[in-house]
Design a protein around this motif. Structure first.
Motif, PDB file in Angstrom:
ATOM      1  N   GLY A   1       0.804  -1.224   0.000  1.00 21.17           N
ATOM      2  CA  GLY A   1       0.000   0.000   0.000  1.00 21.17           C
ATOM      3  C   GLY A   1       0.839   1.277   0.000  1.00 21.17           C
ATOM      4  N   LYS A   2       2.136   1.139  -0.304  1.00 20.41           N
ATOM      5  CA  LYS A   2       3.006   2.325  -0.277  1.00 20.41           C
ATOM      6  C   LYS A   2       3.372   2.809  -1.685  1.00 20.41           C
ATOM      7  CE  LYS A   2       4.908   1.405   4.245  1.00 20.41           C
ATOM      8  NZ  LYS A   2       6.039   1.656   5.121  1.00 20.41           N
ATOM      9  N   HIS A   3       3.959   4.001  -1.724  1.00 19.22           N
ATOM     10  CA  HIS A   3       4.507   4.534  -2.971  1.00 19.22           C
ATOM     11  C   HIS A   3       5.986   4.166  -3.026  1.00 19.22           C
ATOM     12  CE1 HIS A   3       0.850   6.875  -3.168  1.00 19.22           C
ATOM     13  NE2 HIS A   3       1.113   7.435  -1.998  1.00 19.22           N
ATOM     14  N   VAL A   4       6.499   4.083  -4.260  1.00 17.25           N
ATOM     15  CA  VAL A   4       7.896   3.663  -4.426  1.00 17.25           C
ATOM     16  C   VAL A   4       8.793   4.877  -4.660  1.00 17.25           C
ATOM     17  CG1 VAL A   4       9.415   2.068  -5.651  1.00 17.25           C
ATOM     18  CG2 VAL A   4       6.959   1.673  -5.665  1.00 17.25           C
ATOM     19  N   ILE A   5       9.912   4.929  -3.964  1.00 18.89           N
ATOM     20  CA  ILE A   5      10.878   6.000  -4.202  1.00 18.89           C
ATOM     21  C   ILE A   5      12.179   5.378  -4.731  1.00 18.89           C
ATOM     22  CG2 ILE A   5      11.552   6.113  -1.734  1.00 18.89           C
ATOM     23  CD1 ILE A   5      11.937   9.178  -2.202  1.00 18.89           C
ATOM     24  N   PHE A   6      12.713   5.977  -5.792  1.00 20.68           N
ATOM     25  CA  PHE A   6      13.876   5.423  -6.489  1.00 20.68           C
ATOM     26  C   PHE A   6      15.090   6.338  -6.386  1.00 20.68           C
ATOM     27  CE2 PHE A   6      10.091   4.019  -8.636  1.00 20.68           C
ATOM     28  CZ  PHE A   6      10.341   2.697  -8.982  1.00 20.68           C
ATOM     29  N   ASP A   7      16.254   5.722  -6.260  1.00 19.20           N
ATOM     30  CA  ASP A   7      17.540   6.421  -6.367  1.00 19.20           C
ATOM     31  C   ASP A   7      18.237   5.736  -7.530  1.00 19.20           C
ATOM     32  OD1 ASP A   7      20.283   6.926  -6.202  1.00 19.20           O
ATOM     33  OD2 ASP A   7      20.340   6.873  -4.015  1.00 19.20           O
ATOM     34  N   ILE A   8      18.144   6.344  -8.708  1.00 21.69           N
ATOM     35  CA  ILE A   8      18.587   5.617  -9.898  1.00 21.69           C
ATOM     36  C   ILE A   8      19.246   6.554 -10.906  1.00 21.69           C
ATOM     37  CG2 ILE A   8      16.147   5.005  -9.763  1.00 21.69           C
ATOM     38  CD1 ILE A   8      15.886   4.018 -12.278  1.00 21.69           C
ATOM     39  N   ASP A   9      19.988   6.001 -11.830  1.00 18.75           N
ATOM     40  CA  ASP A   9      20.740   6.863 -12.740  1.00 18.75           C
ATOM     41  C   ASP A   9      19.794   7.578 -13.713  1.00 18.75           C
ATOM     42  OD1 ASP A   9      20.355   5.049 -14.901  1.00 18.75           O
ATOM     43  OD2 ASP A   9      22.305   5.615 -15.703  1.00 18.75           O
ATOM     44  N   VAL A  10      20.348   8.560 -14.414  1.00 17.47           N
ATOM     45  CA  VAL A  10      19.541   9.458 -15.231  1.00 17.47           C
ATOM     46  C   VAL A  10      18.770   8.719 -16.335  1.00 17.47           C
ATOM     47  CG1 VAL A  10      19.843  11.319 -16.908  1.00 17.47           C
ATOM     48  CG2 VAL A  10      20.942  11.461 -14.678  1.00 17.47           C
ATOM     49  N   GLU A  11      19.441   7.833 -17.044  1.00 15.43           N
ATOM     50  CA  GLU A  11      18.779   7.107 -18.138  1.00 15.43           C
ATOM     51  C   GLU A  11      17.652   6.221 -17.600  1.00 15.43           C
ATOM     52  OE1 GLU A  11      20.002   6.572 -21.475  1.00 15.43           O
ATOM     53  OE2 GLU A  11      21.930   7.613 -21.407  1.00 15.43           O
ATOM     54  N   GLY A  12      17.932   5.526 -16.506  1.00 12.42           N
ATOM     55  CA  GLY A  12      16.932   4.645 -15.907  1.00 12.42           C
ATOM     56  C   GLY A  12      15.738   5.455 -15.408  1.00 12.42           C
ATOM     57  N   GLY A  13      16.011   6.614 -14.820  1.00 18.46           N
ATOM     58  CA  GLY A  13      14.960   7.493 -14.312  1.00 18.46           C
ATOM     59  C   GLY A  13      14.028   7.936 -15.434  1.00 18.46           C
ATOM     60  N   LEU A  14      14.620   8.337 -16.547  1.00 20.77           N
ATOM     61  CA  LEU A  14      13.795   8.795 -17.668  1.00 20.77           C
ATOM     62  C   LEU A  14      13.005   7.641 -18.282  1.00 20.77           C
ATOM     63  CD1 LEU A  14      16.217  11.353 -19.354  1.00 20.77           C
ATOM     64  CD2 LEU A  14      14.145  11.845 -18.039  1.00 20.77           C
ATOM     65  N   ARG A  15      13.590   6.456 -18.267  1.00 25.79           N
ATOM     66  CA  ARG A  15      12.880   5.290 -18.795  1.00 25.79           C
ATOM     67  C   ARG A  15      11.638   4.991 -17.939  1.00 25.79           C
ATOM     68  NH1 ARG A  15      17.210   1.537 -19.970  1.00 25.79           N
ATOM     69  NH2 ARG A  15      17.607   3.059 -21.597  1.00 25.79           N
ATOM     70  N   LEU A  16      11.791   5.054 -16.611  1.00 24.13           N
ATOM     71  CA  LEU A  16      10.633   4.813 -15.729  1.00 24.13           C
ATOM     72  C   LEU A  16       9.565   5.888 -15.939  1.00 24.13           C
ATOM     73  CD1 LEU A  16      12.186   3.786 -12.288  1.00 24.13           C
ATOM     74  CD2 LEU A  16      11.069   2.299 -13.956  1.00 24.13           C
ATOM     75  N   LYS A  17      10.007   7.123 -16.100  1.00 28.02           N
ATOM     76  CA  LYS A  17       9.053   8.229 -16.307  1.00 28.02           C
ATOM     77  C   LYS A  17       8.251   7.987 -17.593  1.00 28.02           C
ATOM     78  CE  LYS A  17       6.921  12.112 -16.153  1.00 28.02           C
ATOM     79  NZ  LYS A  17       5.882  12.396 -15.179  1.00 28.02           N
ATOM     80  N   ARG A  18       8.922   7.580 -18.651  1.00 31.61           N
ATOM     81  CA  ARG A  18       8.216   7.320 -19.923  1.00 31.61           C
ATOM     82  C   ARG A  18       7.215   6.180 -19.747  1.00 31.61           C
ATOM     83  NH1 ARG A  18      13.203   8.575 -22.429  1.00 31.61           N
ATOM     84  NH2 ARG A  18      13.862   6.385 -22.419  1.00 31.61           N
ATOM     85  N   LYS A  19       7.564   5.202 -18.935  1.00 32.32           N
ATOM     86  CA  LYS A  19       6.684   4.048 -18.762  1.00 32.32           C
ATOM     87  C   LYS A  19       5.470   4.384 -17.886  1.00 32.32           C
ATOM     88  CE  LYS A  19       7.029  -0.738 -17.096  1.00 32.32           C
ATOM     89  NZ  LYS A  19       6.301  -1.466 -18.112  1.00 32.32           N
ATOM     90  N   TYR A  20       5.693   5.101 -16.791  1.00 36.61           N
ATOM     91  CA  TYR A  20       4.601   5.308 -15.825  1.00 36.61           C
ATOM     92  C   TYR A  20       3.942   6.681 -15.923  1.00 36.61           C
ATOM     93  CZ  TYR A  20       6.086   0.892 -13.842  1.00 36.61           C
ATOM     94  OH  TYR A  20       6.395  -0.435 -13.677  1.00 36.61           O
ATOM     95  N   GLU A  21       4.476   7.543 -16.770  1.00 38.05           N
ATOM     96  CA  GLU A  21       3.906   8.852 -17.087  1.00 38.05           C
ATOM     97  C   GLU A  21       3.397   9.629 -15.865  1.00 38.05           C
ATOM     98  OE1 GLU A  21       1.136   7.617 -20.178  1.00 38.05           O
ATOM     99  OE2 GLU A  21       2.719   7.946 -21.656  1.00 38.05           O
ATOM    100  N   ASN A  22       2.075   9.877 -15.796  1.00 39.47           N
ATOM    101  CA  ASN A  22       1.569  10.759 -14.736  1.00 39.47           C
ATOM    102  C   ASN A  22       1.573  10.141 -13.337  1.00 39.47           C
ATOM    103  OD1 ASN A  22       1.220  12.763 -16.573  1.00 39.47           O
ATOM    104  ND2 ASN A  22      -0.940  12.281 -16.964  1.00 39.47           N
ATOM    105  N   ASP A  23       1.813   8.828 -13.266  1.00 39.64           N
ATOM    106  CA  ASP A  23       1.924   8.196 -11.947  1.00 39.64           C
ATOM    107  C   ASP A  23       3.318   8.401 -11.361  1.00 39.64           C
ATOM    108  OD1 ASP A  23      -0.675   7.204 -11.875  1.00 39.64           O
ATOM    109  OD2 ASP A  23      -0.113   5.482 -13.113  1.00 39.64           O
ATOM    110  N   ALA A  24       4.219   8.958 -12.180  1.00 40.43           N
ATOM    111  CA  ALA A  24       5.608   9.127 -11.739  1.00 40.43           C
ATOM    112  C   ALA A  24       5.999  10.599 -11.692  1.00 40.43           C
ATOM    113  CB  ALA A  24       6.540   8.389 -12.688  1.00 40.43           C
ATOM    114  N   LEU A  25       6.771  10.945 -10.659  1.00 42.49           N
ATOM    115  CA  LEU A  25       7.362  12.287 -10.582  1.00 42.49           C
ATOM    116  C   LEU A  25       8.874  12.086 -10.693  1.00 42.49           C
ATOM    117  CD1 LEU A  25       7.095  15.373  -9.932  1.00 42.49           C
ATOM    118  CD2 LEU A  25       7.438  14.762  -7.534  1.00 42.49           C
ATOM    119  N   ALA A  26       9.465  12.688 -11.732  1.00 44.47           N
ATOM    120  CA  ALA A  26      10.906  12.499 -11.968  1.00 44.47           C
ATOM    121  C   ALA A  26      11.661  13.764 -11.572  1.00 44.47           C
ATOM    122  CB  ALA A  26      11.146  12.160 -13.432  1.00 44.47           C
TER     123      ALA A  26
END
Ligand code: 5GP
Length: 190
Positions: free
Chosen positions: A95-120
Motif C-alpha cells: 500500500g506504499k509509494h515507491v521512491i527510487f535512487d537511480i541513474d539518469v537514463e533509468g529514471g527517464l525510462r521509468l518516467k516514460r513508462k509510468y507517465e503521470n503516476d511518476a514524478l521524476a
C-alpha cells in the motif's frame, strides 16, 4: 494490487540524491525504497536486501533474459544496475509509494513508462568541480572508478531539463525542505 505512485530521484553520483531520498523516507511513512539489483560488490556498510540486491552477473543476465526488469542499465563498464518488476509490486502490495535512487537514463525510462503516476526529479549539484570534490572525499572508490564516475557525471548533467523538476542541491537542508514539499504535493494529489 492497488497501484501506488513512483517518485524518481536521479542525478550524477555524488549530487546528494541518496541523502535526500533517505531524508524523505524518514519524513513520509507512505514511501518505500526501491531496492535495485546490482552486480557491483557492496561498499562500506551496505547490506544485501537493504541497500541493493547484490547478485552475480550470471544471475543478472538471467533475469534480463526473463524480462524481470522494468529497466536496467550497464551504468559503468561491466557493472549492471536494474529495477525488478517484482520490487515495485512488492512495495505497491504493502500500500506504499515507491521512491527510487537511480541513474539518469533509468529514471527517464521509468518516467516514460509510468507517465503521470511518476514524478521524476533531477538533483542538480552546484558545479562539476564540487561534485568531483564530494566523490573524491567519499574515499570509497579507486582512482579508475572515480574517473569513470566523473566522466559519466559530466554527461548526465546535460539531461536535467528532461525531468519534471530540477532540484538544486546547493545547500542540503534547503534541498531536503524543497524535496519534502514536492513529494508531499505529489503523493497527496488525486
Ligand atoms: P552506486 O554504485 O553509487 O550505488 O550507484 C551508481 C549509480 O547507479 C547511481 O547513479 C545510482 O543511482 C544508479 N542506480 C542504482 N540503482 C539503479 C537501477 O536500478 N537502475 C539504474 N538505471 N541505475 C541505478
Amino acid at each position: 494490487m492497488t497501484q501506488g505512485k513512483l517518485i524518481i530521484f536521479s542525478a550524477p553520483s555524488g549530487a546528494g540524491k541518496t541523502t535526500i531520498v533517505k531524508h524523505l523516507l524518514q519524513k513520509f511513512p507512505s514511501l518505500s525504497f526501491s531496492i535495485s539489483a546490482t552486480t557491483r560488490p557492496a561498499r562500506g556498510d551496505e547490506e544485501h536486501e537493504k541497500d541493493y540486491y547484490f547478485i552475480s552477473q550470471e544471475s543478472f543476465l538471467h533475469k534480463v533474459a526473463h524480462q524481470e526488469f522494468v529497466e536496467f542499465e550497464e551504468v559503468y563498464n561491466g557493472t549492471f544496475y536494474g529495477t525488478l518488476r517484482s520490487e515495485i509490486e512488492r512495495i505497491w502490495n504493502t500500500g506504499k509509494h515507491v521512491i527510487f535512487d537511480i541513474d539518469v537514463e533509468g529514471g527517464l525510462r521509468l518516467k516514460r513508462k509510468y507517465e503521470n503516476d511518476a514524478l521524476a526529479i533531477f538533483v542538480q549539484p552546484p558545479s562539476l568541480e564540487i561534485l568531483k570534490e564530494r566523490l573524491t572525499g567519499r574515499g570509497t572508490d579507486s582512482p579508475e572508478k572515480l574517473q569513470e564516475r566523473f566522466t559519466k557525471a559530466e554527461k548526465e548533467l546535460a539531461y536535467a531539463d528532461k525531468f519534471d523538476v530540477i532540484l538544486k542541491n546547493y545547500d542540503l537542508e534547503t534541498a531536503c525542505k524543497e524535496a519534502e514539499k514536492l513529494v508531499g504535493d505529489f503523493i497527496n494529489k488525486k
